[in-house]
Scaffold this active site. Structure first.
Site, PDB file in Angstrom:
ATOM      1  N   TYR A 106      34.036  12.607  64.182  1.00 22.44           N
ATOM      2  CA  TYR A 106      33.619  11.980  65.605  1.00 22.44           C
ATOM      3  C   TYR A 106      33.338  12.884  66.684  1.00 22.44           C
ATOM      4  O   TYR A 106      32.298  12.524  66.812  1.00 22.44           O
ATOM      5  CB  TYR A 106      33.903  10.544  65.335  1.00 22.44           C
ATOM      6  CG  TYR A 106      33.563   9.469  63.743  1.00 22.44           C
ATOM      7  CD1 TYR A 106      31.996   8.866  63.959  1.00 22.44           C
ATOM      8  CD2 TYR A 106      34.538   9.375  63.296  1.00 22.44           C
ATOM      9  CE1 TYR A 106      31.987   8.469  63.364  1.00 22.44           C
ATOM     10  CE2 TYR A 106      33.802   8.331  61.824  1.00 22.44           C
ATOM     11  CZ  TYR A 106      32.957   8.346  62.074  1.00 22.44           C
ATOM     12  OH  TYR A 106      32.515   7.933  60.915  1.00 22.44           O
ATOM     13  N   ARG A 135      30.715  14.936  66.333  1.00 22.75           N
ATOM     14  CA  ARG A 135      29.414  14.475  66.404  1.00 22.75           C
ATOM     15  C   ARG A 135      29.231  14.205  67.138  1.00 22.75           C
ATOM     16  O   ARG A 135      27.781  14.034  67.598  1.00 22.75           O
ATOM     17  CB  ARG A 135      29.120  13.252  65.324  1.00 22.75           C
ATOM     18  CG  ARG A 135      29.183  13.305  63.635  1.00 22.75           C
ATOM     19  CD  ARG A 135      29.183  12.067  62.754  1.00 22.75           C
ATOM     20  NE  ARG A 135      28.769  11.393  62.614  1.00 22.75           N
ATOM     21  CZ  ARG A 135      28.453  10.406  62.778  1.00 22.75           C
ATOM     22  NH1 ARG A 135      29.396   9.700  62.110  1.00 22.75           N
ATOM     23  NH2 ARG A 135      27.044  10.032  62.819  1.00 22.75           N
ATOM     24  N   VAL A 162      23.516   5.636  65.276  1.00 20.82           N
ATOM     25  CA  VAL A 162      24.936   5.322  66.129  1.00 20.82           C
ATOM     26  C   VAL A 162      24.732   5.959  66.972  1.00 20.82           C
ATOM     27  O   VAL A 162      26.483   6.182  68.500  1.00 20.82           O
ATOM     28  CB  VAL A 162      26.024   5.551  65.392  1.00 20.82           C
ATOM     29  CG1 VAL A 162      26.200   4.452  64.553  1.00 20.82           C
ATOM     30  CG2 VAL A 162      26.462   6.883  65.107  1.00 20.82           C
ATOM     31  N   ASP A 163      23.394   7.293  67.727  1.00 23.47           N
ATOM     32  CA  ASP A 163      23.415   7.963  69.067  1.00 23.47           C
ATOM     33  C   ASP A 163      22.476   6.631  69.603  1.00 23.47           C
ATOM     34  O   ASP A 163      22.390   5.995  69.719  1.00 23.47           O
ATOM     35  CB  ASP A 163      23.067   9.325  68.920  1.00 23.47           C
ATOM     36  CG  ASP A 163      21.346   8.706  67.992  1.00 23.47           C
ATOM     37  OD1 ASP A 163      20.406   8.044  68.775  1.00 23.47           O
ATOM     38  OD2 ASP A 163      20.721   9.081  67.190  1.00 23.47           O
ATOM     39  N   HIS A 193      24.850  -0.543  63.173  1.00 20.63           N
ATOM     40  CA  HIS A 193      25.716  -0.134  62.571  1.00 20.63           C
ATOM     41  C   HIS A 193      26.603   0.625  64.142  1.00 20.63           C
ATOM     42  O   HIS A 193      27.816   1.527  63.472  1.00 20.63           O
ATOM     43  CB  HIS A 193      25.193   1.370  62.293  1.00 20.63           C
ATOM     44  CG  HIS A 193      24.807   0.885  60.687  1.00 20.63           C
ATOM     45  ND1 HIS A 193      24.641   1.179  59.686  1.00 20.63           N
ATOM     46  CD2 HIS A 193      25.379  -0.600  60.157  1.00 20.63           C
ATOM     47  CE1 HIS A 193      23.937   0.328  58.759  1.00 20.63           C
ATOM     48  NE2 HIS A 193      24.295  -0.557  58.991  1.00 20.63           N
ATOM     49  N   CYS A 210      44.120  -3.067  68.708  1.00 26.81           N
ATOM     50  CA  CYS A 210      43.953  -5.180  69.694  1.00 26.81           C
ATOM     51  C   CYS A 210      42.581  -4.665  70.068  1.00 26.81           C
ATOM     52  O   CYS A 210      41.909  -5.584  70.884  1.00 26.81           O
ATOM     53  CB  CYS A 210      44.876  -4.941  71.234  1.00 26.81           C
ATOM     54  SG  CYS A 210      43.822  -3.481  71.912  1.00 26.81           S
ATOM     55  N   SER A 262      16.707   5.865  54.506  1.00 24.78           N
ATOM     56  CA  SER A 262      16.693   6.205  52.989  1.00 24.78           C
ATOM     57  C   SER A 262      16.997   5.052  52.615  1.00 24.78           C
ATOM     58  O   SER A 262      16.819   4.151  51.078  1.00 24.78           O
ATOM     59  CB  SER A 262      17.936   6.709  52.632  1.00 24.78           C
ATOM     60  OG  SER A 262      19.432   6.063  52.795  1.00 24.78           O
ATOM     61  N   ASN A 266       8.003   7.600  56.688  1.00 22.35           N
ATOM     62  CA  ASN A 266       9.716   8.741  56.158  1.00 22.35           C
ATOM     63  C   ASN A 266       8.484   9.953  55.763  1.00 22.35           C
ATOM     64  O   ASN A 266       7.978   9.774  54.868  1.00 22.35           O
ATOM     65  CB  ASN A 266      10.128   7.451  55.366  1.00 22.35           C
ATOM     66  CG  ASN A 266      11.070   8.381  55.201  1.00 22.35           C
ATOM     67  OD1 ASN A 266      11.413  10.493  54.725  1.00 22.35           O
ATOM     68  ND2 ASN A 266      12.132   8.250  54.931  1.00 22.35           N
ATOM     69  N   GLU A 315       9.851  11.648  53.035  1.00 20.61           N
ATOM     70  CA  GLU A 315      10.283  11.323  52.004  1.00 20.61           C
ATOM     71  C   GLU A 315       9.824   9.834  51.211  1.00 20.61           C
ATOM     72  O   GLU A 315       9.713   8.945  52.223  1.00 20.61           O
ATOM     73  CB  GLU A 315      11.516  12.029  51.963  1.00 20.61           C
ATOM     74  CG  GLU A 315      12.193  13.412  52.068  1.00 20.61           C
ATOM     75  CD  GLU A 315      11.157  14.268  51.016  1.00 20.61           C
ATOM     76  OE1 GLU A 315      10.579  13.703  50.745  1.00 20.61           O
ATOM     77  OE2 GLU A 315      11.050  15.418  52.214  1.00 20.61           O
TER      78      GLU A 315
HETATM   79  P1  OAD Z   1      19.851   8.638  55.402  1.00 19.56           P
HETATM   80  O1  OAD Z   1      20.239   9.490  55.995  1.00 19.56           O
HETATM   81  O2  OAD Z   1      20.305   7.763  54.623  1.00 19.56           O
HETATM   82  O3  OAD Z   1      18.802   8.479  55.663  1.00 19.56           O
HETATM   83  C1  OAD Z   1      17.404   9.558  56.140  1.00 19.56           C
HETATM   84  C2  OAD Z   1      16.239   9.347  56.020  1.00 19.56           C
HETATM   85  O4  OAD Z   1      15.251   9.459  56.899  1.00 19.56           O
HETATM   86  C3  OAD Z   1      15.697   9.592  54.652  1.00 19.56           C
HETATM   87  O5  OAD Z   1      15.166   8.789  53.901  1.00 19.56           O
HETATM   88  C4  OAD Z   1      14.502  10.671  55.384  1.00 19.56           C
HETATM   89  O6  OAD Z   1      13.639  11.284  54.416  1.00 19.56           O
HETATM   90  C5  OAD Z   1      14.247  10.271  56.334  1.00 19.56           C
HETATM   91  N1  OAD Z   1      14.366  11.421  57.689  1.00 19.56           N
HETATM   92  C6  OAD Z   1      14.569  12.909  57.359  1.00 19.56           C
HETATM   93  N2  OAD Z   1      13.637  13.203  58.790  1.00 19.56           N
HETATM   94  C7  OAD Z   1      12.966  12.126  58.824  1.00 19.56           C
HETATM   95  C8  OAD Z   1      11.528  12.902  60.416  1.00 19.56           C
HETATM   96  N3  OAD Z   1      12.164  13.840  61.030  1.00 19.56           N
HETATM   97  N4  OAD Z   1      11.342  12.048  60.838  1.00 19.56           N
HETATM   98  C9  OAD Z   1      11.560  10.464  59.611  1.00 19.56           C
HETATM   99  N5  OAD Z   1      12.149  10.385  58.743  1.00 19.56           N
HETATM  100  C10 OAD Z   1      13.071  10.693  58.779  1.00 19.56           C
HETATM  101  O7  OAD Z   1      19.839   7.630  56.905  1.00 19.56           O
HETATM  102  P2  OAD Z   1      19.991   6.119  57.231  1.00 19.56           P
HETATM  103  O8  OAD Z   1      19.590   5.263  56.370  1.00 19.56           O
HETATM  104  O9  OAD Z   1      20.009   6.034  58.795  1.00 19.56           O
HETATM  105  O10 OAD Z   1      26.181   3.870  58.033  1.00 19.56           O
HETATM  106  O11 OAD Z   1      21.709   5.310  56.826  1.00 19.56           O
HETATM  107  C11 OAD Z   1      21.765   4.619  56.699  1.00 19.56           C
HETATM  108  C12 OAD Z   1      23.085   4.483  57.312  1.00 19.56           C
HETATM  109  O12 OAD Z   1      24.193   5.310  55.495  1.00 19.56           O
HETATM  110  C13 OAD Z   1      24.050   5.318  58.389  1.00 19.56           C
HETATM  111  O13 OAD Z   1      23.760   4.068  59.376  1.00 19.56           O
HETATM  112  C14 OAD Z   1      25.345   5.206  58.317  1.00 19.56           C
HETATM  113  C15 OAD Z   1      25.363   5.359  56.960  1.00 19.56           C
HETATM  114  O14 OAD Z   1      26.461   5.629  56.041  1.00 19.56           O
HETATM  115  C16 OAD Z   1      27.279   3.890  59.039  1.00 19.56           C
HETATM  116  O15 OAD Z   1      27.759   5.156  59.675  1.00 19.56           O
HETATM  117  C17 OAD Z   1      27.261   2.271  58.772  1.00 19.56           C
END
Ligand code: OAD
Length: 250
Positions: free
Chosen positions: A72, A75, A107-108, A123, A134, A199, A223, A225
Site C-alpha cells: 500500500y 501504491r 482510493v486515490d 471503497h 481501535c 469493470s 469505457n 472496453e
Molecule cells: P477494474 O480494474 O476492475 O476495471 C477497470 C476498468 O477501467 C475496465 O473496465 C477497463 O476497461 C476500464 N479502463 C481502462 N482504461 C480506461 C480509461 N483510460 N478510461 C476509462 N476506462 C478505462 O477497476 P474497478 O471496476 O474500479 O476494490 O474495480 C472495482 C474494485 O475492484 C476496486 O475498487 C478494488 C478492486 O478490487 C477494492 O479495493 C475494494
C-alpha cells in the site's frame, strides 16, 4: 476532440434542462491515464501481478502486516507522484452549473486534486489511515517511503500501540456506511448516471447503475472496453475518461 455521441449529448442536455441531477460513478479506469494501474483487464493490472488474498484482506494483514503495508505504501507513492488527467479536470468543472454527485470506487485523491468534491469514496481512501485494532484515525506524519523495499513495518497507533492500516475497504469488509448511503441516495435521485472506467464486477458498487435505472435514470457507460454492465445500460461510449469527459462536460 472525440465527438460526443448525439444520444449521450441529448441525455445530458435533457437532464440539465429539466433541472435533474447527474451522478457520476468512477472506477480504476478513471485514473488509468494518470498512470495508476487498474485492477483488471491488462497484462500489468494489479490483480494480474499480485494476489489480492495476500494483500487486500484483514487476514493478509494479520499474517504479514509489513508485506501489506509495503504494497500500500508503494501504491500511495504512485498516487502521490501522479497528476489528475483531463477526465478528472472535466468533472471538476460542471459542478457549478449541473447538480452533480461524484461517487468513486477509487482510493486515490485525484478527483479532489483536480478540484472536485467527492461525495462518496465507497471503497475508502488510501490516505485515511487508522488503527487496525481501535480504529482511531492516524493523525501523525506518514512514514518515509523506501523504494524497492517489499516489506515495510507499519506505523503504530499512539493510543493503543497496534498497527496503522490503510483506510481502504478490503475483501470481506463492509463498505463505509455513510459513503454507501450517500451513493445509494445519489443513484436513486439522479436523472442521468455516467459510469466511467469500472469493470462492474465488484458488488455492491456494481449494482449502482441498475439501481439508478430502476429509479428512472438514463445510464451511460464510458469505457474503452465492454464490461459486465454494458448490456444493462442505455448508452455505451467506447472512449477513455480523458477522451470522453472533456467534450461531454466542457
Ligand atoms: P477494474 O480494474 O476492475 O476495471 C477497470 C476498468 O477501467 C475496465 O473496465 C477497463 O476497461 C476500464 N479502463 C481502462 N482504461 C480506461 C480509461 N483510460 N478510461 C476509462 N476506462 C478505462 O477497476 P474497478 O471496476 O474500479 O476494490 O474495480 C472495482 C474494485 O475492484 C476496486 O475498487 C478494488 C478492486 O478490487 C477494492 O479495493 C475494494
Amino acid at each position: 476532440m472525440t465527438p460526443v455521441p448525439p444520444a449521450i449529448a441529448e441525455a445530458l442536455h435533457r437532464t440539465i434542462a429539466g433541472g435533474g441531477h447527474v451522478c457520476v460513478v468512477t472506477g480504476a479506469g478513471m485514473s488509468a491515464e494518470s498512470g495508476i494501474p487498474t485492477f483488471r483487464g491488462t497484462h500489468d493490472s494489479l490483480w494480474s501481478r499480485f494476489d489480492p488474498m495476500r494483500l487486500a484482506t484483514a487476514g493478509a494483514w494479520r499474517d504479514d502486516p509489513a508485506l501489506v503495508w509495503g504494497w500500500y505504501r508503494w501504491r500511495m507513492q504512485l498516487v502521490c507522484n501522479a497528476r489528475p488527467n483531463a477526465g478528472h479536470a472535466a468533472l471538476a468543472g460542471p459542478a457549478q452549473r449541473v447538480p452533480l454527485s461524484l461517487v468513486t470506487q477509487n482510493v486515490d485523491d485525484l478527483h479532489e486534486r483536480a478540484g472536485s468534491t467527492v461525495d462518496a469514496h465507497v471503497h475508502g481512501s488510501l490516505s485515511a489511515l487508522r488503527c487496525f485494532a481501535c480504529g482511531r484515525a492516524h493523525d501523525g506524519a506518514l512514514d518515509a517511503y523506501v523504494p524497492d523495499r517489499q516489506r515495510i513495518e507499519p506505523m503504530r497507533c499512539t493510543a493503543c500501540g497496534d498497527r496503522i492500516r490503510p483506510g481502504v475497504v478490503w475483501f470481506g469488509e463492509a463498505l463505509p456506511d455513510d459513503a454507501w448511503a450517500t451513493a445509494v441516495d445519489a443513484a436513486t435521485r439522479c436523472a442521468l448516471m455516467l459510469v466511467v472506467g469500472t469493470s462492474g464486477l465488484v458488488y455492491p458498487a456494481a449494482g449502482l447503475p441498475a439501481l439508478a435505472r430502476r429509479h428512472g435514470a438514463t445510464v451511460v457507460e464510458i469505457n474503452p472496453e465492454p464490461t459486465a454492465l454494458s448490456a444493462e445500460v442505455d448508452h455505451v461510449w467506447r472512449a477513455t475518461a480523458a477522451q470522453a469527459l472533456p467534450p461531454l462536460l466542457g
